[in-house]
Design a protein around this motif. Structure first.
Motif, PDB file in Angstrom:
ATOM      1  N   LYS A 157     -25.464 -83.389 -67.286  1.00 38.59           N
ATOM      2  CA  LYS A 157     -25.011 -84.663 -66.719  1.00 38.59           C
ATOM      3  C   LYS A 157     -25.243 -84.665 -65.217  1.00 38.59           C
ATOM      4  O   LYS A 157     -25.014 -83.674 -64.544  1.00 38.59           O
ATOM      5  CB  LYS A 157     -23.533 -84.885 -66.986  1.00 38.59           C
ATOM      6  N   GLN A 158     -25.678 -85.781 -64.713  1.00 39.19           N
ATOM      7  CA  GLN A 158     -25.894 -85.965 -63.290  1.00 39.19           C
ATOM      8  C   GLN A 158     -24.798 -86.876 -62.745  1.00 39.19           C
ATOM      9  O   GLN A 158     -24.504 -87.914 -63.328  1.00 39.19           O
ATOM     10  CB  GLN A 158     -27.264 -86.605 -63.027  1.00 39.19           C
ATOM     11  N   TYR A 159     -24.189 -86.467 -61.655  1.00 39.55           N
ATOM     12  CA  TYR A 159     -23.141 -87.258 -61.020  1.00 39.55           C
ATOM     13  C   TYR A 159     -23.589 -87.678 -59.636  1.00 39.55           C
ATOM     14  O   TYR A 159     -24.163 -86.888 -58.890  1.00 39.55           O
ATOM     15  CB  TYR A 159     -21.844 -86.457 -60.918  1.00 39.55           C
ATOM     16  N   THR A 160     -23.318 -88.908 -59.319  1.00 34.04           N
ATOM     17  CA  THR A 160     -23.631 -89.417 -57.991  1.00 34.04           C
ATOM     18  C   THR A 160     -22.446 -89.142 -57.082  1.00 34.04           C
ATOM     19  O   THR A 160     -21.307 -89.501 -57.412  1.00 34.04           O
ATOM     20  CB  THR A 160     -23.884 -90.937 -58.046  1.00 34.04           C
ATOM     21  N   PRO A 161     -22.667 -88.514 -55.939  1.00 36.56           N
ATOM     22  CA  PRO A 161     -21.561 -88.268 -55.017  1.00 36.56           C
ATOM     23  C   PRO A 161     -20.971 -89.586 -54.511  1.00 36.56           C
ATOM     24  O   PRO A 161     -21.698 -90.562 -54.315  1.00 36.56           O
ATOM     25  CB  PRO A 161     -22.195 -87.505 -53.861  1.00 36.56           C
ATOM     26  N   SER A 162     -19.665 -89.605 -54.342  1.00 36.28           N
ATOM     27  CA  SER A 162     -19.018 -90.808 -53.811  1.00 36.28           C
ATOM     28  C   SER A 162     -17.824 -90.403 -52.962  1.00 36.28           C
ATOM     29  O   SER A 162     -17.209 -89.364 -53.190  1.00 36.28           O
ATOM     30  CB  SER A 162     -18.574 -91.737 -54.935  1.00 36.28           C
TER      31      SER A 162
END
Length: 63
Positions: free
Chosen positions: A8-13
């Motif tokens: 899974k790829q997560y976008t930093p926020s």
């Protein structure tokens, strides 16, 4: 990893950002005076105070 499984790829926020001065609210009940800037601004006052208090505790612990 087993073949066929995807990572899974997560976008930093940025969930929150705040600036505080611990000398501005030294007494109990004046904690909100310490907060100079808080983003996002629609967070409840108690959650802001809790988050700043946690950061203050971490700073004091590391000293």
């Amino acid at each position: 990893m087993a073949s066929g499984m995807q990572e899974k790829q997560y976008t930093p926020s940025l969930l929150g950002f705040f600036i505080y001065n611990p000398t501005f609210g030294p007494r109990e009940g004046e904690e909100e005076k310490k907060i100079l800037f808080y983003h996002p601004s629609d967070v409840e006052k108690n959650e802001k105070i809790r988050n700043v208090g946690l950061c203050e505790a971490i700073v004091q612990f590391t000293r």
